[in-house]
Design a protein around this motif. Structure first.
Motif, short mmCIF file in Angstrom:
data_model
loop_
_atom_site.label_atom_id
_atom_site.label_comp_id
_atom_site.label_asym_id
_atom_site.label_seq_id
_atom_site.Cartn_x
_atom_site.Cartn_y
_atom_site.Cartn_z
N ARG A 19 -11.06 -28.10 -10.62
CA ARG A 19 -9.87 -27.93 -11.50
C ARG A 19 -10.20 -26.22 -11.77
N ILE A 20 -10.43 -24.93 -11.12
CA ILE A 20 -10.38 -23.96 -11.58
C ILE A 20 -9.47 -22.85 -10.52
N THR A 21 -9.51 -22.17 -11.00
CA THR A 21 -8.97 -21.22 -9.91
C THR A 21 -10.05 -20.22 -9.89
N PHE A 22 -9.99 -19.68 -9.13
CA PHE A 22 -11.08 -18.48 -8.44
C PHE A 22 -9.98 -16.79 -7.73
N LYS A 23 -9.23 -15.84 -8.80
CA LYS A 23 -8.40 -15.13 -8.55
C LYS A 23 -8.69 -13.59 -8.30
N ASN A 24 -8.49 -12.94 -7.68
CA ASN A 24 -8.49 -11.09 -6.74
C ASN A 24 -7.21 -10.45 -7.28
N THR A 25 -7.39 -10.10 -8.33
CA THR A 25 -6.53 -9.92 -8.96
C THR A 25 -5.62 -8.24 -8.12
N TYR A 26 -6.40 -7.61 -7.24
CA TYR A 26 -6.02 -6.68 -6.24
C TYR A 26 -4.77 -6.52 -5.23
N ASN A 27 -3.98 -5.71 -5.32
CA ASN A 27 -2.87 -5.88 -4.31
C ASN A 27 -3.12 -5.22 -3.60
N GLY A 28 -3.20 -5.73 -2.73
CA GLY A 28 -3.23 -5.69 -1.16
C GLY A 28 -2.78 -4.60 -0.94
N PHE A 29 -1.26 -4.92 -0.45
CA PHE A 29 -0.31 -3.90 -0.16
C PHE A 29 -0.45 -2.94 -0.50
N ALA A 30 -1.22 -1.94 -1.57
CA ALA A 30 -1.47 -1.10 -1.73
C ALA A 30 -2.02 -0.23 -1.05
N LYS A 31 -3.24 -1.08 -0.53
CA LYS A 31 -4.56 -0.76 0.67
C LYS A 31 -4.75 -1.75 1.40
N LEU A 32 -4.64 -1.86 2.55
CA LEU A 32 -5.13 -3.11 2.85
C LEU A 32 -6.80 -3.11 2.74
N THR A 33 -7.11 -3.34 2.05
CA THR A 33 -8.83 -3.85 1.77
C THR A 33 -9.58 -5.27 1.62
N PRO A 34 -10.60 -5.30 1.67
CA PRO A 34 -11.35 -6.51 1.50
C PRO A 34 -11.32 -6.58 -0.28
N ALA A 35 -10.90 -7.83 -1.10
CA ALA A 35 -10.81 -7.96 -2.60
C ALA A 35 -11.26 -9.41 -2.52
N VAL A 36 -12.14 -9.82 -2.87
CA VAL A 36 -12.47 -11.27 -2.78
C VAL A 36 -12.36 -11.80 -3.83
#
Length: 197
Positions: free
Chosen positions: A124-141
């Protein structure tokens, strides 16, 4: 569809004991994390670091509702941890590193949450990478999972590219929400995703 049936039949011969049976395991210690100061720690990483190395008793880290803006790393010496939030909609770990950022992160080190430990459970927890990939398509795990016998119940994994690294070991995901656009689940883990979307 054939590969899925084959995968499930092969996986069913593998025993995933501890995390799936956590309901029957006894918790030796409970640690409370609360941003407002009502617990033992205000930081999830501090709570994880307080678990003794080479621990072999289940320790529950209960994380109160809130957005915890930190990178969290569970070292391989921190086994038998249950990381439990108040709900994936109200408890989240968030960070915004990405591959090639100004701090020199690569795909692996961009992860908001990384677990090297075996016998690890999250609920019951969220793991989030907040990087907005639209700016630069790149891995952000959002989460990078290495440890064997890890289980995730009713968790959310949110990112854009390379959201969940199901890297190595046997893992179980039940009732999880996984969001991403490109390679949002990747790795070599032998895993079951039950009623996950």
């Amino acid at each position: 569809m054939r590969w899925l049936v084959l995968f499930l039949s092969v996986f069913s011969s593998i025993t995933l004991r501890a995390p799936v049976a956590i309901a029957s395991a006894s918790i030796a210690r409970t640690i409370v994390v609360d941003l407002k100061g009502g617990g033992n720690f205000k930081s999830i990483q501090q709570a994880i670091d307080s678990v003794p190395d080479n621990n072999n008793n289940w320790t529950k880290i209960h994380v109160a509702s809130g957005v915890y803006r930190e990178k969290v790393n569970v070292r391989n010496t921190k086994s038998y941890i249950v990381l439990e939030g108040d709900g994936a909609q109200t408890t989240s770990i968030e960070w915004g590193d990405y591959n090639g950022d100004s701090s020199g992160h690569d795909t692996e080190t961009s992860a908001t949450f990384t677990s090297y430990a075996s016998n690890f459970v999250a609920k019951r927890i969220t793991f989030k990478n907040t990087y907005n990939g639209f700016a630069k398509l790149t891995p952000a795990v959002a989460a990078w999972i290495f440890g064997d016998k890890s289980a995730f119940y009713y968790c959310s994994f949110i990112g854009f590219q390379d959201t969940l690294a199901d890297t190595l070991g046997r893992h179980y995901f039940k009732g999880c929400y996984i969001e991403g656009v490109t390679d949002f689940i990747f790795g070599y883990g032998q895993s079951i995703y039950e009623v996950s979307f």
